[in-house]
Write a protein that holds these residues in place. Structure first.
Motif, PDB file in Angstrom:
ATOM      1  N   GLU A   1       4.008 -10.401  -1.406  1.00  0.00           N
ATOM      2  CA  GLU A   1       4.063 -10.025  -1.508  1.00  0.00           C
ATOM      3  C   GLU A   1       2.058  -9.050  -1.429  1.00  0.00           C
ATOM      4  N   VAL A   2       2.150  -8.516  -0.864  1.00  0.00           N
ATOM      5  CA  VAL A   2       0.985  -8.080  -0.097  1.00  0.00           C
ATOM      6  C   VAL A   2       0.212  -6.925  -1.163  1.00  0.00           C
ATOM      7  N   ARG A   3      -0.113  -6.166  -1.939  1.00  0.00           N
ATOM      8  CA  ARG A   3      -0.771  -5.846  -2.547  1.00  0.00           C
ATOM      9  C   ARG A   3      -2.504  -4.694  -1.859  1.00  0.00           C
ATOM     10  N   ASN A   4      -2.047  -3.727  -2.113  1.00  0.00           N
ATOM     11  CA  ASN A   4      -3.511  -3.120  -1.618  1.00  0.00           C
ATOM     12  C   ASN A   4      -4.681  -4.071  -0.562  1.00  0.00           C
ATOM     13  N   LEU A   5      -4.782  -4.304   0.357  1.00  0.00           N
ATOM     14  CA  LEU A   5      -5.310  -5.246   1.151  1.00  0.00           C
ATOM     15  C   LEU A   5      -5.430  -4.280   1.891  1.00  0.00           C
TER      16      LEU A   5
ATOM     17  N   ALA B   1      -9.647  -1.952  10.007  1.00  0.00           N
ATOM     18  CA  ALA B   1      -8.127  -2.390  10.273  1.00  0.00           C
ATOM     19  C   ALA B   1      -7.136  -2.435   9.734  1.00  0.00           C
ATOM     20  N   VAL B   2      -7.156  -2.497   8.544  1.00  0.00           N
ATOM     21  CA  VAL B   2      -5.912  -2.540   7.413  1.00  0.00           C
ATOM     22  C   VAL B   2      -7.109  -1.507   6.450  1.00  0.00           C
ATOM     23  N   ARG B   3      -6.298  -0.684   5.872  1.00  0.00           N
ATOM     24  CA  ARG B   3      -6.235  -0.626   5.115  1.00  0.00           C
ATOM     25  C   ARG B   3      -6.005   0.161   3.439  1.00  0.00           C
TER      26      ARG B   3
ATOM     27  N   GLY C   1      -7.878  -7.163  -2.215  1.00  0.00           N
ATOM     28  CA  GLY C   1      -6.416  -7.110  -2.158  1.00  0.00           C
ATOM     29  C   GLY C   1      -5.317  -8.657  -3.139  1.00  0.00           C
ATOM     30  N   GLU C   2      -4.174  -8.167  -3.095  1.00  0.00           N
ATOM     31  CA  GLU C   2      -4.384  -9.291  -2.837  1.00  0.00           C
ATOM     32  C   GLU C   2      -2.807  -9.976  -1.834  1.00  0.00           C
TER      33      GLU C   2
ATOM     34  N   ARG D   1      -3.190   1.672   8.190  1.00  0.00           N
ATOM     35  CA  ARG D   1      -2.475   2.055   6.871  1.00  0.00           C
ATOM     36  C   ARG D   1      -0.726   2.033   6.818  1.00  0.00           C
ATOM     37  N   VAL D   2       0.548   1.628   6.678  1.00  0.00           N
ATOM     38  CA  VAL D   2       1.462   1.896   6.426  1.00  0.00           C
ATOM     39  C   VAL D   2       2.027   3.586   5.902  1.00  0.00           C
ATOM     40  N   VAL D   3       3.115   3.828   6.758  1.00  0.00           N
ATOM     41  CA  VAL D   3       2.300   5.594   7.402  1.00  0.00           C
ATOM     42  C   VAL D   3       3.974   5.474   6.764  1.00  0.00           C
ATOM     43  N   GLU D   4       5.017   5.799   7.024  1.00  0.00           N
ATOM     44  CA  GLU D   4       6.292   5.302   6.876  1.00  0.00           C
ATOM     45  C   GLU D   4       6.596   2.958   6.778  1.00  0.00           C
ATOM     46  N   GLU D   5       7.869   3.533   5.467  1.00  0.00           N
ATOM     47  CA  GLU D   5       8.556   2.335   5.184  1.00  0.00           C
ATOM     48  C   GLU D   5      10.075   2.493   4.690  1.00  0.00           C
ATOM     49  N   GLY D   6      10.832   1.721   4.813  1.00  0.00           N
ATOM     50  CA  GLY D   6      12.164   2.005   4.571  1.00  0.00           C
ATOM     51  C   GLY D   6      13.382   1.166   5.734  1.00  0.00           C
ATOM     52  N   PRO D   7      14.649   1.226   4.865  1.00  0.00           N
ATOM     53  CA  PRO D   7      15.658   0.746   6.130  1.00  0.00           C
ATOM     54  C   PRO D   7      15.769   0.772   7.774  1.00  0.00           C
ATOM     55  N   ALA D   8      15.816  -0.542   8.700  1.00  0.00           N
ATOM     56  CA  ALA D   8      15.178  -0.267   9.619  1.00  0.00           C
ATOM     57  C   ALA D   8      16.003   0.788  10.655  1.00  0.00           C
ATOM     58  N   ARG D   9      17.146   0.676  10.165  1.00  0.00           N
ATOM     59  CA  ARG D   9      18.009   1.558  11.094  1.00  0.00           C
ATOM     60  C   ARG D   9      17.169   2.577  10.762  1.00  0.00           C
ATOM     61  N   GLN D  10      17.540   2.774   9.658  1.00  0.00           N
ATOM     62  CA  GLN D  10      17.149   4.814   9.072  1.00  0.00           C
ATOM     63  C   GLN D  10      16.134   4.866   9.402  1.00  0.00           C
TER      64      GLN D  10
END
Ligand code: ADP
Ligand code: MG
Length: 351
Positions: free
Chosen positions: A29-33, A43-45, A86-87, A250-259
């Motif tokens: 689990e990565v939190r606010n890295l 480079a990672v926000r 972060g964690e 940043r992660v700008v989108e996430e979800g089930p891979a095929r969707q």
């Protein structure tokens, strides 16, 4: 399609097991890295990620989006100029606050990385069998050199190479064979999480498919978690369960891979999926389209939504208003103001 969530936690009525906290922590689990190079290059926000055992998470994004920085950060393999906050909880234990001894134990055995360039990552002057045996000897004080070499041969067979190839030097192997050796090395200490950073990018398409199937098979057989990084959304959609799309750190989108691949909710996700069609799509409707421009230099990020200068559907407000990830239907989240607008809603199911 009905979306049902299954939880495998303890029954509420079961008597509590006091030996461990209620509800096992996820594998990762990565939190606010955040990762900032040299105090000025973010480079990672603020990245959040979660991987369960047996789950395959894909991380997509163009070159320069921070994918490798994120991968290296997970095991604190970045240069000293990189500052991390972060964690990073591996089985509930924070990698960022681990002492060096513990961190060395966690590298390889807790999580291991397969890098893109096998030719550069392997040592040219050592036989590959010895290179696979090295982490085994390093991590197991009781292992003898003979036992470690035997295990190296078994690992080579596990990744589809004859055990006798242990005697080969890297230059005697093809690109695909070298990448198999890298995977054997990553498996050497039975890690619970494998991080594969563009593991097939340097390989031709046929070999790429073989290596992807091999990784999938290993993950399924051993119930490890996988983080697979690629710029190619189609490859990730075929291989992974879930996808996180990164842009400018940043992660700008996430979800089930095929969707995410089939109907991304963020304009960047849509652009990536149009740029990397599947083989079948080439013969049908979807023609590959490029996305003009380049991702921003993290040292000089644009204001507002960092994607707005390249975004085909940007509103005036996108130049000034930053967007956080927000619910985008089902198990999906996207960092775009248009996710809430009816026009961006046409792909959502009516149920
Ligand atoms: P990706 O793997 O998505 O291509 P990287 O994580 O390699 O992205 O790079 C993200 C950003 O961080 C890029 O702008 C890159 O130039 C910068 N960067 C990577 N490594 C370093 C470093 N050691 N020092 C300073 N900047 C770096
Ligand atoms: Mg990279």
């Amino acid at each position: 399609m009905t979306a049902t969530t299954t939880t495998t936690g303890p029954e509420p009525s079961a008597s509590p097991d006091l030996s461990k906290p209620v509800g096992d922590p996820p594998l990762l689990e990565v939190r606010n890295l955040t990762v900032t190079y040299g105090g000025t290059v973010p480079a990672v926000r603020g990245v959040d990620l979660r991987v369960e055992a047996g789950q395959k998470l894909g991380i997509a994004g163009e070159s320069g989006c921070g994918k490798s920085t994120l991968a290296l950060a997970l095991l604190r393999l970045l240069p000293a100029t990189a500052k991390l906050t972060g964690e990073i909880l591996l089985d509930g234990e924070d990698v960022l606050t681990m002492k060096w001894g513990r961190l060395r134990a966690v590298r390889w055995a807790g999580a291991s990385i397969v890098f893109q360039g096998a030719m550069h990552s392997l040592n040219a002057v050592h036989r590959v069998g010895d290179q696979i045996a090295e982490p085994i000897l390093l991590h197991n004080a009781k292992a003898t050199p003979a036992a470690a070499r035997k295990r190296a041969g078994e690992l080579l067979e596990q990744v589809g190479l004859p055990a006798a190839r242990a005697q080969a030097y890297p230059h005697e192997l093809s690109g695909g064979q070298r990448q198999r050796v890298m995977i054997a090395m990553a498996l050497a200490c039975d890690p619970r999480l494998i991080i594969a950073d563009e593991p097939t990018t340097a390989l031709d398409v046929m070999i790429q498919a073989q290596i992807l199937r091999l990784i999938e098979q290993l993950v399924a057989d051993q119930d490890v978690g996988l983080i697979m990084i690629s710029h190619d959304l189609a490859v990730l959609a075929d291989t992974c369960d879930r996808l996180s799309v990164m842009y400018a750190g940043r992660v700008v989108e996430e979800g089930p891979a095929r969707q995410v691949y089939a109907e991304a909710r963020h304009p960047y996700g849509r652009a990536l999926s149009a740029a990397f069609p599947r083989i079948g799509d080439l013969a049908s409707r979807r023609a590959p389209r490029g996305l003009p421009g380049d991702p921003p230099d993290p040292a000089a990020l644009p204001g507002g939504c960092t994607f707005h200068p390249r975004c085909p559907v940007a509103l005036d407000s996108c130049a000034t208003e930053d967007q956080e990830l927000r619910e985008a239907g089902g198990e999906r989240r996207a960092a775009c103001v248009l996710v809430d607008a009816p026009a961006a809603d046409d792909s959502r199911s009516t149920s």
